[in-house]
Write a protein that holds these residues in place. Sequence first.
Motif, PDB file in Angstrom:
ATOM      1  N   GLN A 240       5.488   2.985  -3.124  1.00 24.86           N
ATOM      2  CA  GLN A 240       6.653   2.784  -2.733  1.00 24.86           C
ATOM      3  C   GLN A 240       7.599   3.827  -2.186  1.00 24.86           C
ATOM      4  N   ARG A 241       7.387   5.158  -2.929  1.00 24.53           N
ATOM      5  CA  ARG A 241       8.059   6.243  -2.403  1.00 24.53           C
ATOM      6  C   ARG A 241       7.504   7.096  -1.162  1.00 24.53           C
ATOM      7  N   LEU A 242       6.125   6.533  -0.783  1.00 19.64           N
ATOM      8  CA  LEU A 242       5.342   7.468   0.183  1.00 19.64           C
ATOM      9  C   LEU A 242       5.962   7.634   1.338  1.00 19.64           C
ATOM     10  N   GLN A 243       6.413   9.034   1.841  1.00 18.27           N
ATOM     11  CA  GLN A 243       7.034   9.188   3.124  1.00 18.27           C
ATOM     12  C   GLN A 243       6.135  10.222   3.655  1.00 18.27           C
ATOM     13  N   GLN A 244       6.324  10.212   5.227  1.00 15.67           N
ATOM     14  CA  GLN A 244       5.594  11.282   5.767  1.00 15.67           C
ATOM     15  C   GLN A 244       5.994  12.740   5.490  1.00 15.67           C
ATOM     16  N   GLY A 245       7.342  12.970   5.501  1.00 13.31           N
ATOM     17  CA  GLY A 245       7.899  14.279   5.135  1.00 13.31           C
ATOM     18  C   GLY A 245       7.403  15.351   6.364  1.00 13.31           C
ATOM     19  N   PRO A 246       7.210  16.392   5.903  1.00 11.02           N
ATOM     20  CA  PRO A 246       6.756  17.575   6.733  1.00 11.02           C
ATOM     21  C   PRO A 246       5.459  17.382   7.490  1.00 11.02           C
ATOM     22  N   ARG A 247       4.402  16.490   6.735  1.00  7.97           N
ATOM     23  CA  ARG A 247       3.078  16.182   7.353  1.00  7.97           C
ATOM     24  C   ARG A 247       3.037  15.670   8.577  1.00  7.97           C
ATOM     25  N   SER A 248       1.838  15.828   8.925  1.00 10.05           N
ATOM     26  CA  SER A 248       1.349  15.218  10.210  1.00 10.05           C
ATOM     27  C   SER A 248       1.031  13.529   9.928  1.00 10.05           C
ATOM     28  N   VAL A 249       0.940  12.878  11.335  1.00  8.76           N
ATOM     29  CA  VAL A 249       0.753  11.491  11.248  1.00  8.76           C
ATOM     30  C   VAL A 249      -0.640  11.169  10.462  1.00  8.76           C
ATOM     31  N   ASP A 250      -1.655  12.066  10.991  1.00 11.06           N
ATOM     32  CA  ASP A 250      -2.803  11.737  10.306  1.00 11.06           C
ATOM     33  C   ASP A 250      -2.904  12.180   8.826  1.00 11.06           C
ATOM     34  N   GLU A 251      -2.395  13.089   8.486  1.00 15.36           N
ATOM     35  CA  GLU A 251      -2.206  13.381   7.061  1.00 15.36           C
ATOM     36  C   GLU A 251      -1.475  12.267   6.341  1.00 15.36           C
ATOM     37  N   TYR A 252      -0.542  11.787   6.806  1.00 12.35           N
ATOM     38  CA  TYR A 252       0.277  10.645   6.174  1.00 12.35           C
ATOM     39  C   TYR A 252      -0.498   9.410   6.180  1.00 12.35           C
ATOM     40  N   ILE A 253      -1.088   8.796   7.030  1.00 14.05           N
ATOM     41  CA  ILE A 253      -2.131   7.687   7.026  1.00 14.05           C
ATOM     42  C   ILE A 253      -3.220   7.855   6.171  1.00 14.05           C
ATOM     43  N   LYS A 254      -3.705   8.829   6.020  1.00 16.86           N
ATOM     44  CA  LYS A 254      -4.884   9.160   5.116  1.00 16.86           C
ATOM     45  C   LYS A 254      -4.438   9.039   3.725  1.00 16.86           C
ATOM     46  N   ASP A 255      -3.029   9.689   3.504  1.00 15.16           N
ATOM     47  CA  ASP A 255      -2.797   9.241   2.034  1.00 15.16           C
ATOM     48  C   ASP A 255      -2.195   7.924   1.689  1.00 15.16           C
ATOM     49  N   LEU A 256      -1.709   7.494   2.759  1.00 10.20           N
ATOM     50  CA  LEU A 256      -1.277   5.760   2.388  1.00 10.20           C
ATOM     51  C   LEU A 256      -2.576   5.008   2.338  1.00 10.20           C
ATOM     52  N   GLU A 257      -3.827   5.212   3.294  1.00 10.36           N
ATOM     53  CA  GLU A 257      -4.974   4.424   2.872  1.00 10.36           C
ATOM     54  C   GLU A 257      -5.431   4.996   1.540  1.00 10.36           C
ATOM     55  N   THR A 258      -5.659   5.962   1.181  1.00  7.36           N
ATOM     56  CA  THR A 258      -6.272   6.407  -0.148  1.00  7.36           C
ATOM     57  C   THR A 258      -5.435   5.709  -1.128  1.00  7.36           C
ATOM     58  N   THR A 259      -4.170   5.601  -1.315  1.00  2.00           N
ATOM     59  CA  THR A 259      -3.268   5.154  -2.373  1.00  2.00           C
ATOM     60  C   THR A 259      -3.697   3.542  -2.367  1.00  2.00           C
ATOM     61  N   LEU A 260      -3.593   3.043  -1.259  1.00  2.00           N
ATOM     62  CA  LEU A 260      -3.918   1.418  -1.263  1.00  2.00           C
ATOM     63  C   LEU A 260      -5.499   1.071  -1.693  1.00  2.00           C
ATOM     64  N   THR A 261      -6.395   2.011  -1.758  1.00  2.57           N
ATOM     65  CA  THR A 261      -7.902   2.025  -2.066  1.00  2.57           C
ATOM     66  C   THR A 261      -7.715   2.159  -3.595  1.00  2.57           C
ATOM     67  N   LYS A 262      -6.957   3.159  -4.032  1.00  2.00           N
ATOM     68  CA  LYS A 262      -7.071   3.163  -5.480  1.00  2.00           C
ATOM     69  C   LYS A 262      -6.360   2.214  -6.200  1.00  2.00           C
ATOM     70  N   ILE A 263      -5.403   1.673  -5.870  1.00  2.00           N
ATOM     71  CA  ILE A 263      -4.662   0.484  -6.180  1.00  2.00           C
ATOM     72  C   ILE A 263      -5.437  -0.745  -6.181  1.00  2.00           C
ATOM     73  N   ASN A 264      -6.436  -0.788  -5.189  1.00  2.00           N
ATOM     74  CA  ASN A 264      -7.355  -1.941  -4.762  1.00  2.00           C
ATOM     75  C   ASN A 264      -6.366  -3.052  -4.571  1.00  2.00           C
TER      76      ASN A 264
END
Length: 227
Positions: free
Chosen positions: A68-92
């Motif tokens: 819910q709090r996931l934001q791009q912040g200072p990261r690049s778009v690629d880093e942000y989408i990888k973190d988003l997909e990883t979190t979705l996978t962990k939550i299943n």
Amino acid sequence: MYKVQEDQKIKLASLEFVDYAMQWWHKNVMDIGLNKRSIVVTCDDLKDCMHVQFVPPHYRKELLLKLQRLQQGPRSVDEYIKDLETTLTKINMHDGEQSKIARFVSGLRREIQDIVELYEYSSLLKLVHLANKVESQLLKKTNFKNIDSDGFYKSSWKDKNKISSKTFPSKFSKETTSNHRVFKPSTSTSKSPTKTSNTKCCKCLGFGHRVANCPSNRTMMVKGMLL
């Protein structure tokens, strides 16, 4: 992928256990043999057992809060989408395409989000490509502004002006200065005495008047009238 039989999947998966996981699994096999627990038949049963043993109760809650709090912040778009997909996978969490798009756009930096929302996109992959292009364009503009703010172009023009002024000094300024000195009216008093200044009073010994016009006579008359 290799068409492994269902009863063989658990054996192959358990061969990868090491350290404490291996000890835990051996204990489970013994408990199953002693009828202390139910038989693990499928891979889903094995996943459930591992989830109960190794995943703390607050783990999923923390992942949901992070999502819910996931934001791009200072990261690049690629880093942000990888973190988003990883979190979705962990939550299943099996979100649909539109839900993933909404989550991705809401976490983008504001300047990227404002531009991306102006375009139409049908898939998350195309949206990620679009966000990457927008990010690269904004980065180019930022770099150009930084170069301009450093005064590179301004300093070069100033240096050219300095060189031209040193190489070709202005003659007009010298001529103007010399003319100004020639025609400037003299404010100093003339040192040579005039004819009037040569006249000397015999009474007060001052110059510029005679005895009849001496200021001392007027002073005496005023004193006499006052007395």
